[in-house]
Design a protein around this motif. Structure first.
Motif, PDB file in Angstrom:
ATOM      1  N   VAL A  97      41.661  40.486  38.677  1.00 32.96           N
ATOM      2  CA  VAL A  97      42.303  40.929  37.266  1.00 32.96           C
ATOM      3  C   VAL A  97      43.886  40.777  37.465  1.00 32.96           C
ATOM      4  CG1 VAL A  97      42.753  42.818  35.782  1.00 32.96           C
ATOM      5  CG2 VAL A  97      40.325  42.569  36.808  1.00 32.96           C
ATOM      6  N   GLN A  98      44.285  40.211  36.372  1.00 32.40           N
ATOM      7  CA  GLN A  98      46.071  39.978  36.439  1.00 32.40           C
ATOM      8  C   GLN A  98      46.172  39.794  35.364  1.00 32.40           C
ATOM      9  OE1 GLN A  98      47.479  36.256  38.214  1.00 32.40           O
ATOM     10  NE2 GLN A  98      49.313  37.380  38.939  1.00 32.40           N
ATOM     11  N   VAL A  99      47.387  40.537  34.805  1.00 36.63           N
ATOM     12  CA  VAL A  99      47.917  40.554  33.370  1.00 36.63           C
ATOM     13  C   VAL A  99      49.511  39.911  33.484  1.00 36.63           C
ATOM     14  CG1 VAL A  99      46.726  42.518  32.754  1.00 36.63           C
ATOM     15  CG2 VAL A  99      49.000  42.938  33.602  1.00 36.63           C
ATOM     16  N   GLN A 100      49.839  39.264  32.231  1.00 39.29           N
ATOM     17  CA  GLN A 100      51.254  38.774  32.117  1.00 39.29           C
ATOM     18  C   GLN A 100      51.577  39.484  30.996  1.00 39.29           C
ATOM     19  OE1 GLN A 100      52.056  34.702  30.371  1.00 39.29           O
ATOM     20  NE2 GLN A 100      52.443  34.428  32.300  1.00 39.29           N
ATOM     21  N   THR A 136      37.153  46.985  35.862  1.00 38.94           N
ATOM     22  CA  THR A 136      38.226  46.122  34.939  1.00 38.94           C
ATOM     23  C   THR A 136      39.321  46.991  34.626  1.00 38.94           C
ATOM     24  OG1 THR A 136      36.651  44.517  34.770  1.00 38.94           O
ATOM     25  CG2 THR A 136      38.771  44.404  33.280  1.00 38.94           C
ATOM     26  N   SER A 137      39.246  48.213  33.646  1.00 36.59           N
ATOM     27  CA  SER A 137      39.986  48.805  33.220  1.00 36.59           C
ATOM     28  C   SER A 137      41.219  49.479  34.190  1.00 36.59           C
ATOM     29  CB  SER A 137      39.555  50.057  32.527  1.00 36.59           C
ATOM     30  OG  SER A 137      38.738  49.712  31.527  1.00 36.59           O
ATOM     31  N   GLU A 138      40.619  49.807  35.348  1.00 35.80           N
ATOM     32  CA  GLU A 138      41.480  50.560  36.459  1.00 35.80           C
ATOM     33  C   GLU A 138      42.310  49.226  37.032  1.00 35.80           C
ATOM     34  OE1 GLU A 138      42.216  53.308  37.217  1.00 35.80           O
ATOM     35  OE2 GLU A 138      40.668  54.393  35.883  1.00 35.80           O
ATOM     36  N   ALA A 139      41.742  48.131  37.093  1.00 36.29           N
ATOM     37  CA  ALA A 139      42.556  47.095  37.673  1.00 36.29           C
ATOM     38  C   ALA A 139      43.438  46.665  36.663  1.00 36.29           C
ATOM     39  CB  ALA A 139      41.521  45.988  38.175  1.00 36.29           C
ATOM     40  N   TYR A 140      43.048  46.733  35.602  1.00 33.12           N
ATOM     41  CA  TYR A 140      44.118  46.084  34.398  1.00 33.12           C
ATOM     42  C   TYR A 140      45.263  47.076  34.669  1.00 33.12           C
ATOM     43  CZ  TYR A 140      46.010  45.770  29.633  1.00 33.12           C
ATOM     44  OH  TYR A 140      46.854  45.690  28.567  1.00 33.12           O
ATOM     45  N   LYS A 141      45.021  48.464  34.454  1.00 32.49           N
ATOM     46  CA  LYS A 141      46.238  49.363  34.572  1.00 32.49           C
ATOM     47  C   LYS A 141      47.141  49.087  35.776  1.00 32.49           C
ATOM     48  CE  LYS A 141      43.692  53.097  33.706  1.00 32.49           C
ATOM     49  NZ  LYS A 141      43.469  54.630  33.423  1.00 32.49           N
ATOM     50  N   LYS A 142      46.647  48.918  37.019  1.00 30.17           N
ATOM     51  CA  LYS A 142      47.214  48.870  37.779  1.00 30.17           C
ATOM     52  C   LYS A 142      48.182  47.379  37.981  1.00 30.17           C
ATOM     53  CE  LYS A 142      44.317  51.154  41.305  1.00 30.17           C
ATOM     54  NZ  LYS A 142      43.293  51.130  42.445  1.00 30.17           N
ATOM     55  N   ALA A 145      47.807  40.600  41.058  1.00 34.80           N
ATOM     56  CA  ALA A 145      46.409  40.017  41.022  1.00 34.80           C
ATOM     57  C   ALA A 145      45.512  40.756  41.755  1.00 34.80           C
ATOM     58  CB  ALA A 145      46.386  38.747  41.540  1.00 34.80           C
ATOM     59  N   LEU A 146      44.653  41.542  41.132  1.00 38.75           N
ATOM     60  CA  LEU A 146      43.679  42.386  42.029  1.00 38.75           C
ATOM     61  C   LEU A 146      42.456  41.871  42.005  1.00 38.75           C
ATOM     62  CD1 LEU A 146      45.124  45.897  40.365  1.00 38.75           C
ATOM     63  CD2 LEU A 146      45.772  44.829  42.342  1.00 38.75           C
ATOM     64  N   SER A 147      41.752  42.126  43.059  1.00 39.69           N
ATOM     65  CA  SER A 147      40.406  41.432  43.393  1.00 39.69           C
ATOM     66  C   SER A 147      39.506  42.854  43.234  1.00 39.69           C
ATOM     67  CB  SER A 147      40.021  41.136  44.860  1.00 39.69           C
ATOM     68  OG  SER A 147      40.805  39.840  44.958  1.00 39.69           O
ATOM     69  N   THR A 148      38.501  42.721  42.279  1.00 38.34           N
ATOM     70  CA  THR A 148      37.737  43.710  42.329  1.00 38.34           C
ATOM     71  C   THR A 148      36.162  43.294  42.635  1.00 38.34           C
ATOM     72  OG1 THR A 148      37.020  43.525  40.064  1.00 38.34           O
ATOM     73  CG2 THR A 148      38.893  44.584  40.447  1.00 38.34           C
ATOM     74  N   GLU A 149      35.217  44.000  42.433  1.00 41.48           N
ATOM     75  CA  GLU A 149      33.861  43.539  42.854  1.00 41.48           C
ATOM     76  C   GLU A 149      33.161  43.003  41.593  1.00 41.48           C
ATOM     77  OE1 GLU A 149      30.913  47.008  41.952  1.00 41.48           O
ATOM     78  OE2 GLU A 149      32.634  47.912  43.041  1.00 41.48           O
ATOM     79  N   LYS A 150      33.988  42.938  40.489  1.00 43.68           N
ATOM     80  CA  LYS A 150      33.704  42.136  39.199  1.00 43.68           C
ATOM     81  C   LYS A 150      34.240  40.952  39.162  1.00 43.68           C
ATOM     82  CE  LYS A 150      30.851  45.672  37.791  1.00 43.68           C
ATOM     83  NZ  LYS A 150      29.388  45.506  37.381  1.00 43.68           N
ATOM     84  N   GLY A 151      35.379  40.883  39.831  1.00 46.05           N
ATOM     85  CA  GLY A 151      36.062  39.625  39.597  1.00 46.05           C
ATOM     86  C   GLY A 151      37.583  39.990  39.868  1.00 46.05           C
ATOM     87  N   GLN A 175      43.749  36.647  34.640  1.00 53.66           N
ATOM     88  CA  GLN A 175      42.468  36.589  35.509  1.00 53.66           C
ATOM     89  C   GLN A 175      41.850  37.779  34.731  1.00 53.66           C
ATOM     90  OE1 GLN A 175      42.543  35.263  39.649  1.00 53.66           O
ATOM     91  NE2 GLN A 175      44.601  35.484  39.497  1.00 53.66           N
ATOM     92  N   GLN A 176      40.721  37.717  34.696  1.00 58.47           N
ATOM     93  CA  GLN A 176      39.637  38.586  34.370  1.00 58.47           C
ATOM     94  C   GLN A 176      38.170  38.280  34.710  1.00 58.47           C
ATOM     95  OE1 GLN A 176      40.265  38.466  29.917  1.00 58.47           O
ATOM     96  NE2 GLN A 176      37.979  38.481  29.900  1.00 58.47           N
ATOM     97  N   PRO A 177      37.424  39.284  34.855  1.00 63.92           N
ATOM     98  CA  PRO A 177      35.912  39.100  35.320  1.00 63.92           C
ATOM     99  C   PRO A 177      35.195  38.427  34.009  1.00 63.92           C
ATOM    100  CG  PRO A 177      36.456  41.329  35.888  1.00 63.92           C
ATOM    101  CD  PRO A 177      37.465  40.659  35.113  1.00 63.92           C
ATOM    102  N   ASN A 178      34.277  37.441  34.550  1.00 68.88           N
ATOM    103  CA  ASN A 178      33.471  36.637  33.467  1.00 68.88           C
ATOM    104  C   ASN A 178      32.340  37.768  33.147  1.00 68.88           C
ATOM    105  OD1 ASN A 178      32.503  34.804  31.774  1.00 68.88           O
ATOM    106  ND2 ASN A 178      31.774  33.432  33.370  1.00 68.88           N
ATOM    107  N   HIS A 179      32.572  38.728  32.229  1.00 70.02           N
ATOM    108  CA  HIS A 179      31.255  39.602  32.113  1.00 70.02           C
ATOM    109  C   HIS A 179      31.552  40.041  30.672  1.00 70.02           C
ATOM    110  CE1 HIS A 179      28.934  43.127  32.460  1.00 70.02           C
ATOM    111  NE2 HIS A 179      28.637  42.704  33.292  1.00 70.02           N
TER     112      HIS A 179
END
Length: 239
Positions: free
Chosen positions: A170-173, A223-229, A162-168, A188-192
Protein backbone atom coordinates in the motif's frame (compact mmCIF):
# COMPACT_ATOMS: atom_id res chain seq x y z
CA UNK A 1 -7.41 4.12 -9.20
CA UNK A 2 -8.46 7.46 -10.57
CA UNK A 3 -7.20 10.60 -8.87
CA UNK A 4 -9.98 12.36 -6.96
CA UNK A 5 -9.61 16.09 -7.51
CA UNK A 6 -12.13 18.61 -6.09
CA UNK A 7 -11.47 20.67 -7.75
CA UNK A 8 -18.95 53.46 -39.64
CA UNK A 9 -18.15 52.37 -42.75
CA UNK A 10 -14.96 54.39 -43.54
CA UNK A 11 -12.03 52.85 -45.42
CA UNK A 12 -8.62 54.50 -45.37
CA UNK A 13 -6.90 52.27 -47.90
CA UNK A 14 -3.61 50.81 -46.81
CA UNK A 15 -3.41 52.78 -43.55
CA UNK A 16 -6.16 52.03 -41.07
CA UNK A 17 -8.81 49.36 -40.52
CA UNK A 18 -12.51 49.50 -41.25
CA UNK A 19 -14.73 51.50 -38.87
CA UNK A 20 -18.44 51.35 -38.10
CA UNK A 21 -19.74 54.85 -37.49
CA UNK A 22 -23.36 55.39 -36.45
CA UNK A 23 -24.16 58.98 -35.40
CA UNK A 24 -27.20 59.60 -33.23
CA UNK A 25 -28.72 62.50 -31.35
CA UNK A 26 -26.22 62.57 -28.49
CA UNK A 27 -23.77 59.80 -29.15
CA UNK A 28 -22.01 57.74 -31.78
CA UNK A 29 -19.95 54.61 -32.12
CA UNK A 30 -16.54 54.32 -33.74
CA UNK A 31 -15.09 50.90 -33.18
CA UNK A 32 -12.19 48.93 -34.62
CA UNK A 33 -13.18 45.77 -36.40
CA UNK A 34 -9.62 44.64 -37.08
CA UNK A 35 -6.46 45.03 -35.01
CA UNK A 36 -5.01 48.53 -34.94
CA UNK A 37 -1.64 49.13 -36.66
CA UNK A 38 1.29 48.88 -34.30
CA UNK A 39 3.63 51.19 -36.25
CA UNK A 40 4.38 54.41 -34.41
CA UNK A 41 3.14 53.05 -31.10
CA UNK A 42 4.03 55.20 -28.11
CA UNK A 43 2.31 53.21 -25.42
CA UNK A 44 4.68 50.31 -25.03
CA UNK A 45 4.71 46.76 -26.33
CA UNK A 46 1.57 45.06 -27.54
CA UNK A 47 2.10 41.89 -25.55
CA UNK A 48 -1.37 40.86 -24.46
CA UNK A 49 -2.24 40.54 -20.81
CA UNK A 50 -5.98 40.37 -21.47
CA UNK A 51 -8.69 42.68 -22.81
CA UNK A 52 -9.70 45.65 -20.66
CA UNK A 53 -12.48 48.17 -21.40
CA UNK A 54 -12.13 51.58 -19.74
CA UNK A 55 -14.78 54.32 -19.69
CA UNK A 56 -13.69 57.91 -19.16
CA UNK A 57 -15.42 60.56 -17.11
CA UNK A 58 -17.60 63.02 -19.07
CA UNK A 59 -15.96 66.27 -20.18
CA UNK A 60 -18.44 69.10 -20.72
CA UNK A 61 -17.58 71.59 -23.45
CA UNK A 62 -19.41 74.59 -24.90
CA UNK A 63 -20.29 72.38 -27.84
CA UNK A 64 -21.58 69.50 -25.72
CA UNK A 65 -20.37 66.55 -23.60
CA UNK A 66 -17.55 64.23 -24.64
CA UNK A 67 -17.02 60.75 -23.23
CA UNK A 68 -15.05 57.75 -24.51
CA UNK A 69 -14.88 54.04 -23.98
CA UNK A 70 -11.54 52.52 -24.93
CA UNK A 71 -10.69 48.84 -25.34
CA UNK A 72 -7.15 47.68 -24.62
CA UNK A 73 -5.52 44.35 -25.40
CA UNK A 74 -2.53 44.36 -23.12
CA UNK A 75 -1.08 47.84 -23.66
CA UNK A 76 -2.51 48.14 -27.18
CA UNK A 77 -5.56 50.30 -27.98
CA UNK A 78 -7.79 48.15 -30.16
CA UNK A 79 -11.07 50.14 -30.23
CA UNK A 80 -12.50 53.54 -29.31
CA UNK A 81 -16.21 54.12 -28.82
CA UNK A 82 -17.80 57.55 -28.39
CA UNK A 83 -20.37 57.35 -25.62
CA UNK A 84 -21.15 61.09 -25.80
CA UNK A 85 -20.24 63.77 -28.33
CA UNK A 86 -21.55 67.16 -29.47
CA UNK A 87 -24.41 66.88 -31.94
CA UNK A 88 -22.68 68.92 -34.63
CA UNK A 89 -21.72 68.13 -38.27
CA UNK A 90 -18.08 69.11 -37.72
CA UNK A 91 -17.85 66.76 -34.74
CA UNK A 92 -19.51 63.98 -36.70
CA UNK A 93 -16.88 64.39 -39.42
CA UNK A 94 -14.00 64.74 -36.95
CA UNK A 95 -14.58 61.69 -34.74
CA UNK A 96 -13.57 59.00 -37.27
CA UNK A 97 -10.34 60.92 -37.94
CA UNK A 98 -9.56 61.21 -34.24
CA UNK A 99 -10.14 57.51 -33.69
CA UNK A 100 -8.05 56.55 -36.70
CA UNK A 101 -5.18 58.69 -35.46
CA UNK A 102 -5.51 57.18 -31.99
CA UNK A 103 -5.17 53.64 -33.26
CA UNK A 104 -2.21 54.67 -35.40
CA UNK A 105 -0.38 56.62 -32.68
CA UNK A 106 -1.46 54.32 -29.83
CA UNK A 107 -1.59 57.38 -27.57
CA UNK A 108 -3.39 60.68 -27.00
CA UNK A 109 -0.54 62.53 -28.72
CA UNK A 110 -2.53 63.26 -31.89
CA UNK A 111 -3.40 66.41 -33.85
CA UNK A 112 -6.67 68.29 -33.40
CA UNK A 113 -9.06 68.23 -36.35
CA UNK A 114 -9.50 71.58 -38.09
CA UNK A 115 -12.99 72.95 -37.51
CA UNK A 116 -13.50 70.76 -34.40
CA UNK A 117 -10.81 72.03 -32.05
CA UNK A 118 -12.95 72.05 -28.91
CA UNK A 119 -14.18 68.50 -29.44
CA UNK A 120 -10.67 67.35 -30.38
CA UNK A 121 -9.13 68.71 -27.19
CA UNK A 122 -11.83 67.16 -25.03
CA UNK A 123 -11.41 63.88 -26.90
CA UNK A 124 -7.67 63.86 -26.22
CA UNK A 125 -8.14 64.62 -22.52
CA UNK A 126 -10.74 61.89 -22.21
CA UNK A 127 -8.50 59.46 -24.10
CA UNK A 128 -5.50 60.20 -21.90
CA UNK A 129 -7.63 59.60 -18.81
CA UNK A 130 -8.56 56.12 -20.00
CA UNK A 131 -4.93 55.34 -20.83
CA UNK A 132 -3.89 56.40 -17.33
CA UNK A 133 -6.67 54.38 -15.71
CA UNK A 134 -5.72 51.30 -17.72
CA UNK A 135 -2.08 51.64 -16.72
CA UNK A 136 -3.06 51.77 -13.04
CA UNK A 137 -5.24 48.69 -13.40
CA UNK A 138 -2.52 46.78 -15.24
CA UNK A 139 0.11 47.63 -12.63
CA UNK A 140 -2.19 46.60 -9.78
CA UNK A 141 -2.87 43.15 -11.30
CA UNK A 142 -0.03 40.61 -11.49
CA UNK A 143 0.66 39.15 -14.95
CA UNK A 144 -1.13 35.91 -15.71
CA UNK A 145 2.21 34.13 -15.97
CA UNK A 146 3.16 35.31 -12.48
CA UNK A 147 -0.14 34.09 -11.08
CA UNK A 148 0.35 30.73 -12.75
CA UNK A 149 3.88 30.49 -11.37
CA UNK A 150 2.66 31.29 -7.88
CA UNK A 151 -0.03 28.64 -8.18
CA UNK A 152 2.48 26.06 -9.37
CA UNK A 153 4.85 27.01 -6.57
CA UNK A 154 2.17 26.40 -3.92
CA UNK A 155 1.24 23.01 -5.40
CA UNK A 156 3.29 20.04 -4.31
CA UNK A 157 3.00 16.26 -4.76
CA UNK A 158 4.41 13.95 -2.09
CA UNK A 159 4.68 10.15 -2.08
CA UNK A 160 3.81 8.43 1.16
CA UNK A 161 5.79 5.48 2.45
CA UNK A 162 5.24 2.05 0.90
CA UNK A 163 3.83 -0.41 3.40
CA UNK A 164 3.76 -4.20 3.01
CA UNK A 165 0.68 -5.94 4.36
CA UNK A 166 -0.52 -9.51 4.26
CA UNK A 167 -2.95 -8.40 1.58
CA UNK A 168 -0.31 -6.65 -0.53
CA UNK A 169 1.65 -3.35 -0.73
CA UNK A 170 0.00 0.00 0.00
CA UNK A 171 1.37 3.41 -1.00
CA UNK A 172 -0.33 6.74 -1.60
CA UNK A 173 0.66 9.90 -3.48
CA UNK A 174 -0.80 13.14 -2.12
CA UNK A 175 -1.14 16.51 -3.88
CA UNK A 176 -1.17 19.63 -1.70
CA UNK A 177 -2.08 23.21 -2.54
CA UNK A 178 -0.17 24.95 0.21
CA UNK A 179 -1.44 22.98 3.24
CA UNK A 180 -4.66 21.74 1.62
CA UNK A 181 -4.92 18.17 0.36
CA UNK A 182 -6.38 18.41 -3.13
CA UNK A 183 -5.87 14.87 -4.45
CA UNK A 184 -4.86 11.37 -3.36
CA UNK A 185 -3.63 8.72 -5.76
CA UNK A 186 -2.93 5.08 -4.95
CA UNK A 187 0.51 4.12 -6.24
CA UNK A 188 0.20 0.59 -4.84
CA UNK A 189 -2.72 -1.33 -3.40
CA UNK A 190 -3.78 -4.95 -2.87
CA UNK A 191 -5.46 -6.57 -5.85
CA UNK A 192 -8.62 -7.40 -3.97
CA UNK A 193 -12.30 -6.49 -4.52
CA UNK A 194 -12.71 -5.15 -0.98
CA UNK A 195 -9.68 -2.90 -1.41
CA UNK A 196 -10.98 -1.71 -4.77
CA UNK A 197 -14.27 -0.75 -3.14
CA UNK A 198 -12.62 0.81 -0.08
CA UNK A 199 -10.11 3.13 -1.74
CA UNK A 200 -12.63 5.69 -3.12
CA UNK A 201 -14.20 5.88 0.34
CA UNK A 202 -10.83 6.42 2.01
CA UNK A 203 -9.87 9.15 -0.50
CA UNK A 204 -13.21 10.93 -0.10
CA UNK A 205 -12.84 10.90 3.68
CA UNK A 206 -9.29 12.22 3.41
CA UNK A 207 -10.36 15.18 1.27
CA UNK A 208 -13.15 15.91 3.74
CA UNK A 209 -11.07 15.59 6.91
CA UNK A 210 -7.88 17.06 5.44
CA UNK A 211 -5.91 14.66 7.59
CA UNK A 212 -5.20 10.98 8.21
CA UNK A 213 -7.65 10.97 11.12
CA UNK A 214 -10.32 8.99 9.27
CA UNK A 215 -12.23 5.79 9.94
CA UNK A 216 -11.23 2.42 8.53
CA UNK A 217 -13.53 0.88 5.94
CA UNK A 218 -15.35 -2.22 7.11
CA UNK A 219 -14.09 -5.32 5.32
CA UNK A 220 -10.81 -3.59 4.36
CA UNK A 221 -9.29 -2.90 7.77
CA UNK A 222 -5.73 -3.94 6.88
CA UNK A 223 -5.67 -1.81 3.73
CA UNK A 224 -7.31 1.10 5.58
CA UNK A 225 -4.71 1.12 8.34
CA UNK A 226 -1.84 0.94 5.84
CA UNK A 227 -3.47 3.72 3.80
CA UNK A 228 -3.66 5.98 6.84
CA UNK A 229 -0.01 5.36 7.74
CA UNK A 230 1.18 6.09 4.20
CA UNK A 231 -1.04 9.18 4.09
CA UNK A 232 0.34 10.47 7.38
CA UNK A 233 3.88 9.95 6.13
CA UNK A 234 3.11 12.09 3.08
CA UNK A 235 1.60 14.81 5.28
CA UNK A 236 4.66 14.78 7.51
CA UNK A 237 6.99 14.89 4.51
CA UNK A 238 5.20 17.95 3.15
CA UNK A 239 6.33 19.87 6.23
Amino acid sequence: MKRAIPVVVLSIAGLVPVWLYQPSAGSSTVQATTPAPSAGSSSGSSGSSGSNVVTSSTINTEKGPVQLQVTFDGTKITAVKMLQQPNHPQTTAAVPKLVAETLKAQSADIDTVSGATITSEAYKKSLQATIDDHAKTASASPPASASASASEASSRTVDGSALSTEKGPVQVQVTFDDTKITAVKMLQQPNHPQTTAAVPVLVAETLKAQSADIDTVSGATITSEAYKKSLQAAIDARG
